[in-house]
Design an enzyme around this catalytic site. Structure first.
Site, PDB file in Angstrom:
ATOM      1  N   GLY A   1       0.821  -1.204   0.000  1.00 47.89           N
ATOM      2  CA  GLY A   1       0.000   0.000   0.000  1.00 47.89           C
ATOM      3  C   GLY A   1       0.851   1.248   0.000  1.00 47.89           C
ATOM      4  O   GLY A   1       2.087   1.204   0.034  1.00 47.89           O
TER       5      GLY A   1
ATOM      6  N   GLY B   1       2.672   3.557   1.528  1.00 44.61           N
ATOM      7  CA  GLY B   1       3.282   3.707   2.848  1.00 44.61           C
ATOM      8  C   GLY B   1       3.818   5.087   3.124  1.00 44.61           C
ATOM      9  O   GLY B   1       4.087   5.438   4.278  1.00 44.61           O
ATOM     10  N   ARG B   2       4.018   5.888   2.082  1.00 53.27           N
ATOM     11  CA  ARG B   2       4.472   7.264   2.284  1.00 53.27           C
ATOM     12  C   ARG B   2       3.892   8.206   1.238  1.00 53.27           C
ATOM     13  O   ARG B   2       4.452   9.264   0.961  1.00 53.27           O
ATOM     14  CB  ARG B   2       6.001   7.326   2.258  1.00 53.27           C
TER      15      ARG B   2
ATOM     16  N   LYS C   1       4.198  12.359  -2.308  1.00 50.95           N
ATOM     17  CA  LYS C   1       5.092  11.281  -1.888  1.00 50.95           C
ATOM     18  C   LYS C   1       6.029  11.823  -0.813  1.00 50.95           C
ATOM     19  O   LYS C   1       6.794  12.756  -1.058  1.00 50.95           O
ATOM     20  CB  LYS C   1       5.891  10.743  -3.068  1.00 50.95           C
TER      21      LYS C   1
ATOM     22  N   ARG D   1       3.480  14.039  -7.340  1.00 52.04           N
ATOM     23  CA  ARG D   1       3.451  13.239  -8.567  1.00 52.04           C
ATOM     24  C   ARG D   1       2.087  13.365  -9.236  1.00 52.04           C
ATOM     25  O   ARG D   1       1.074  13.594  -8.565  1.00 52.04           O
ATOM     26  CB  ARG D   1       3.733  11.769  -8.250  1.00 52.04           C
TER      27      ARG D   1
ATOM     28  N   ASP E   1       4.068  -4.712  -7.655  1.00 52.32           N
ATOM     29  CA  ASP E   1       3.398  -3.533  -7.099  1.00 52.32           C
ATOM     30  C   ASP E   1       3.974  -2.234  -7.667  1.00 52.32           C
ATOM     31  O   ASP E   1       3.435  -1.158  -7.400  1.00 52.32           O
ATOM     32  CB  ASP E   1       3.494  -3.522  -5.571  1.00 52.32           C
ATOM     33  N   ASN E   2       5.039  -2.333  -8.441  1.00 43.95           N
ATOM     34  CA  ASN E   2       5.610  -1.160  -9.096  1.00 43.95           C
ATOM     35  C   ASN E   2       5.322  -1.144 -10.597  1.00 43.95           C
ATOM     36  O   ASN E   2       5.997  -0.450 -11.349  1.00 43.95           O
ATOM     37  CB  ASN E   2       7.124  -1.112  -8.879  1.00 43.95           C
TER      38      ASN E   2
ATOM     39  N   ASP F   1       7.032   4.778  -9.865  1.00 42.31           N
ATOM     40  CA  ASP F   1       7.823   4.472  -8.665  1.00 42.31           C
ATOM     41  C   ASP F   1       9.319   4.462  -8.936  1.00 42.31           C
ATOM     42  O   ASP F   1       9.969   3.422  -8.950  1.00 42.31           O
ATOM     43  CB  ASP F   1       7.379   3.138  -8.047  1.00 42.31           C
TER      44      ASP F   1
END
Length: 511
Positions: free
Chosen positions: A102, A104-105, A125, A188, A267-268, A277
């Site tokens: 998920g 996370g930042r 981000k 972003r 996930d990227n 990412d």
């Protein structure tokens, strides 16, 4: 998942509040995300902004320097009309499934309807901890933020699908990585930040209704033509084919410019076929097909030469996640297999364009493979070689004119032998004239974001050695990389081979 309480003020008097916010993702079921406010970045300041990105959403570029824009983009206040949330997903990291990841930042502020009617999601981000931060602090450092900001816009300049970057807001707030660094937030932009892992999360939790809701959201918002394939499983197979095609074309473009992602976890991987990412990425200097740009990748899973196969592997992860919707393993496999054919076509197009070939011949593949082997054996600078190739004289006896390219090879006799075949191939298309050279220069960039160029900008912006912070190099690089195929003689130094110290730069997953 419960979100931490954060009493962040809401304001309506900001140029950001005047944008046409459209938070479509936030209207989906609450299980796709957690709503929460950002963690304020203390005493923020503008490091850099991208006018081209601001123009997309109708934001006055000069407004990025205003306090009522710096504050919201540093997470200090929330702008009315936004809907901050962190998305949940899972994914295969270095080949191992991780059930919950998920944002996370990162916090999604919402979507903005741009000047052409399309919607751009804005995401902060480095905006602080979320329920998905695991052991992380939710922050980004100035170093990695500058790299992502510059490379996002550089990839766009190269014509490669990518997320965009609007701004970097910095702060003197300390962040602990391998060393103590300062914090930053990069804003972003993308039509969507959904990734393969967004679908994996709901598949592995057997929440097939939510899986269908997410797939329909992507089809309706981005690939409506998939509904023309029919109802039920047919449209989801069409979705998978579309993602496979886009991913294949993306990877071919990466390979063409010598770009290494560094962390190609599922996930990227963007569901829209975008480069997403930016972490320990890199553009190859001396060509090595096995080049690994991430020192955390100890086994070379994401080496340059492995990227096409890894992308296909990740697509299988997505395909598996969609089987409850496609309802047919064999049909799903057939949809995934489109990737191989599409990649083969795309990489052929990329390489022929780089060689200046307008047509295809049966021997082209051997010519290309021989060249790649030659570049690898000589560790020839990837960008310099391709850009220099257009200067190769059409006549084989023009030895002096060959010097620019030949000097890039330790084994010049081997290059000479290849050049004989290359010239013969060009002759069958009319030779190497000015028009062909111009086309080659449109396929082979003169400028890419080499690691040492980013490092110089980072050191200046960080006030390295006790010097005052200087953001001018970030701005200068942004200008150069916006037009990577143009000559720009005033910036010729940015097109030179990297200095010796560049070989000692090391990037990891914390980069």
């Amino acid at each position: 998942m419960n979100a931490p309480e954060r009493p962040v003020p809401v304001i309506s008097s900001s140029p950001l509040a005047e944008l046409a916010w459209d938070n479509a993702f936030g209207r989906l079921d609450g299980q796709f995300y957690t709503r929460l406010a950002p963690t304020p970045l203390p005493e923020p300041y503008l490091v850099a902004g991208a006018s081209a990105a601001a123009e997309l959403i109708g934001l006055d570029f000069e407004a990025l320097g205003r306090a009522d824009v710096i504050g919201p983009l540093a997470g200090c206040v929330v702008v009315a009309g936004t809907d901050p949330l962190a998305a949940v997903y899972s994914g295969h990291q270095f080949g191992v499934y991780v059930p919950q990841l998920g944002d996370g930042r990162a916090l999604l502020l919402g979507g903005v309807r741009g000047v052409d009617g399309s919607v751009w999601e804005l995401q902060l981000k480095g905006a602080g901890k979320t329920p998905y931060s695991r052991m992380g602090d939710g922050r980004a450092v100035l170093r990695s933020s500058i790299r992502e900001f510059l490379c996002s816009e550089a990839m766009h300049g190269l014509g490669i699908p990518t997320t965009r970057a609007l701004s970097i807001m910095g702060s003197d707030y300390p962040v602990f990585r391998e060393n103590v660094e300062t914090a930053a937030v990069v804003t972003r932009m993308a039509p969507s930040f959904l990734r393969f892992g967004s679908f994996e999360y709901f598949f592995w939790r057997s929440e097939h209704g939510l899986l269908a809701q997410l797939a329909d959201y992507v089809i309706d918002g981005f690939f409506p033509h998939c509904r023309e394939a029919g109802d039920g499983p047919a449209r989801y197979l069409a979705l998978l084919r579309e993602v496979a095609r886009r991913t294949a074309r993306l990877i071919a473009q990466w390979q063409g410019v010598g770009f290494c992602h560094g962390v190609m976890n599922s996930d990227n991987m963007s569901i829209l076929g975008l480069t997403i990412d930016y972490g320990p990425f890199g553009f190859i200097d001396g060509f090595d097909a096995g080049h690994v740009c991430n020192h955390s990748d100890e086994h070379g899973r994401y080496a340059y030469g492995q990227q096409p196969a890894v992308a296909h592997w990740n697509l299988h992860c997505l395909g598996q996640a969609l089987i409850p919707l496609t309802e047919d393993v064999e049909a799903t496999q057939a949809a995934l297999d489109i990737y191989k054919d599409e990649y083969a076509l795309a990489i052929d197009e990329v390489m022929r364009a780089k060689l200046g070939l307008a047509t295809a011949e049966p021997g082209d593949e051997a010519l290309i493979e021989q060249l790649i082997g030659l570049l690898h054996a000589n560790r020839t600078d990837w960008t310099l070689f391709w850009r220099s190739l257009a200067t190769l004289p059409a006549a084989a006896d023009a030895a002096a004119g060959d010097a620019v390219v030949r000097t890039l090879f330790a084994d010049r006799a081997a290059f000479d032998a290849w050049a004989v075949d290359y010239r013969a191939r060009l002759a069958r298309e009319g030779g190497l004239d000015a028009g062909r050279r111009a086309r080659m220069n449109r396929a082979n960039p003169k400028y890419v974001l080499r690691n040492h160029l980013a490092e110089v900008a980072i050191r200046k912006a960080s006030g390295d050695g006790g010097e005052p912070r200087d953001f001018s190099e970030v701005e200068r690089l942004l200008r150069v990389l916006a037009r990577p195929y143009d000559e720009q003689p005033e910036f010729d130094d940015y097109a030179k081979a990297p200095p010796e110290w560049a070989g000692r730069l090391s990037l990891s997953c914390s980069s």
